[in-house]
Motif scaffolding. Structure first.
Motif, PDB file in Angstrom:
ATOM      1  N   GLN A   8      -3.215   5.532 -11.465  1.00  0.00           N
ATOM      2  CA  GLN A   8      -4.164   4.989 -12.438  1.00  0.00           C
ATOM      3  C   GLN A   8      -5.339   4.283 -11.765  1.00  0.00           C
ATOM      4  OE1 GLN A   8      -2.350   2.298 -15.230  1.00  0.00           O
ATOM      5  NE2 GLN A   8      -4.245   1.953 -16.396  1.00  0.00           N
ATOM      6  N   TYR A   9      -5.066   3.605 -10.660  1.00  0.00           N
ATOM      7  CA  TYR A   9      -6.121   2.844  -9.985  1.00  0.00           C
ATOM      8  C   TYR A   9      -6.475   3.442  -8.623  1.00  0.00           C
ATOM      9  CZ  TYR A   9      -4.852  -0.540 -13.565  1.00  0.00           C
ATOM     10  OH  TYR A   9      -4.602  -1.155 -14.767  1.00  0.00           O
TER      11      TYR A   9
ATOM     12  N   LEU B 244       2.041   8.437  -2.466  1.00  0.00           N
ATOM     13  CA  LEU B 244       1.611   7.091  -2.847  1.00  0.00           C
ATOM     14  C   LEU B 244       0.833   7.048  -4.163  1.00  0.00           C
ATOM     15  CD1 LEU B 244       0.349   5.842   0.648  1.00  0.00           C
ATOM     16  CD2 LEU B 244       2.525   5.249  -0.452  1.00  0.00           C
ATOM     17  N   GLY B 245       0.234   8.180  -4.522  1.00  0.00           N
ATOM     18  CA  GLY B 245      -0.634   8.185  -5.690  1.00  0.00           C
ATOM     19  C   GLY B 245      -2.004   7.620  -5.386  1.00  0.00           C
TER      20      GLY B 245
ATOM     21  N   PRO C   3      -7.195   3.591   1.111  1.00  0.00           N
ATOM     22  CA  PRO C   3      -7.775   2.427   0.437  1.00  0.00           C
ATOM     23  C   PRO C   3      -7.055   2.162  -0.886  1.00  0.00           C
ATOM     24  CG  PRO C   3      -9.132   4.347   0.029  1.00  0.00           C
ATOM     25  CD  PRO C   3      -7.997   4.815   0.900  1.00  0.00           C
ATOM     26  N   PHE C   4      -7.001   0.899  -1.289  1.00  0.00           N
ATOM     27  CA  PHE C   4      -6.339   0.556  -2.555  1.00  0.00           C
ATOM     28  C   PHE C   4      -6.968  -0.716  -3.110  1.00  0.00           C
ATOM     29  CE2 PHE C   4      -3.986  -1.014   1.081  1.00  0.00           C
ATOM     30  CZ  PHE C   4      -3.750  -2.358   0.795  1.00  0.00           C
TER      31      PHE C   4
END
Length: 291
Positions: free
Chosen positions: A133-134, A108-109, A229-230
């Motif tokens: 990146q985030y 997922l990154g 978490p995102f």
């Protein structure tokens, strides 16, 4: 017949270690932190001795001293827990979970974490960092509330009824999205049990959402939660992708726990009494032969 009688076992104990165990037990019961005065009262030692004990434990990160002077259990204990032999606990939860956390974060990154109940809070015991990146970073050792956050709600949903009722008596507000109405929370927990996953809509921290799913042991008891978490603002297709990956990871960890527990049970069942008895006398004969 045992090698060491009960009286001898009592005789050969080390008082300072027993006192240290009492300190750990006190800190386990007070996740919000205990003062030196609390510890002095619990172990019945002088303030100077307690201070030196806590200072030593703190130096090795077995306890953590907050800026206000209170003490909590330290992160070094997480490392020790991760190396508990499977023969003792049937399975090593952290060793089983970590590869799956690494895999989901790579896929997922996003950062991922494994959380377990710990007193009146939940405790992050393992994590993997995302490369996106985030991606939000997660750290083992964090204590979080049960009612605000995806992982906490999963663990709360599958808690004993009396624990649920007790924890619903105080629902602290962290953001505008935090659920503080016990009736609404009960409805949320019922939905989580039905769908087998939970979503945090910025309830613990503004701008941060999360998906979590339960991890079960060989007796089908929920013992942990996997969560990702995102940052808010991602589209629902991305949310669905995260949800699918989290549920799959939690199920994979559950499957590995059950497989490991089954193998451990079979090995114990097939181990003959004679084999167990032989292990100690052999070492005695070896000792006597060298005298």
């Amino acid at each position: 017949m045992t090698d060491i009688s009960e009286d001898a076992a009592q005789k050969y104990r080390i008082p300072v270690i027993e006192q240290m165990v009492e300190v750990f037990a006190l800190l386990e019961r007070t996740p919000e932190g205990a003062t030196i005065r609390d510890v002095v009262k619990a172990v019945k030692l002088s303030r100077t001795t307690v201070y030196r004990m806590l200072n030593t434990l703190s130096a090795y990160d077995f306890v953590h001293r907050s800026p206000t002077g209170s003490y909590t259990l330290g992160r070094r204990l997480l490392i020790l827990a991760s190396h508990v032999a499977p023969t003792v606990a049937r399975y090593d939860l952290l060793a089983i979970a970590q590869p799956h956390l690494n895999k989901i974060s790579e896929l997922l990154g996003e950062g991922s974490k494994l959380t377990v109940p710990s007193g009146d809070n939940i405790l992050v015991v393992a994590s993997a960092q995302g490369h996106g990146q985030y991606a939000l970073s997660t750290t083992a050792g964090q204590r979080l509330p049960f009612h605000a956050g995806a992982a906490g709600k999963v663990l709360l949903a599958f808690s004993l009824q009396e624990d649920i009722e007790r924890r619903l008596t105080k629902l602290e507000r962290f953001t505008n999205q935090t659920i503080t109405d016990p009736t609404v929370m009960l409805e949320e927990l019922a939905l989580i049990r039905k769908q087998n996953w939970a979503r945090d809509m910025g309830e613990q921290m503004s701008g941060v959402h999360a998906i979590a799913a339960p991890v079960r042991d060989h007796q089908d008891t929920v013992i942990a939660a996997v969560s990702v978490p995102f940052v808010t603002g991602v589209d629902e297709k991305r949310v669905a992708e995260i949800r699918q990956a989290v549920i799959a990871a939690a199920q994979s960890i559950t499957n590995d726990i059950r497989t490991t527990s089954k193998i451990s049970s079979v090995e114990r069942a097939t181990e003959t009494p004679a084999k167990r008895i032989r292990t100690r006398p052999q070492s005695r004969r070896s000792d006597s032969s060298t005298r």
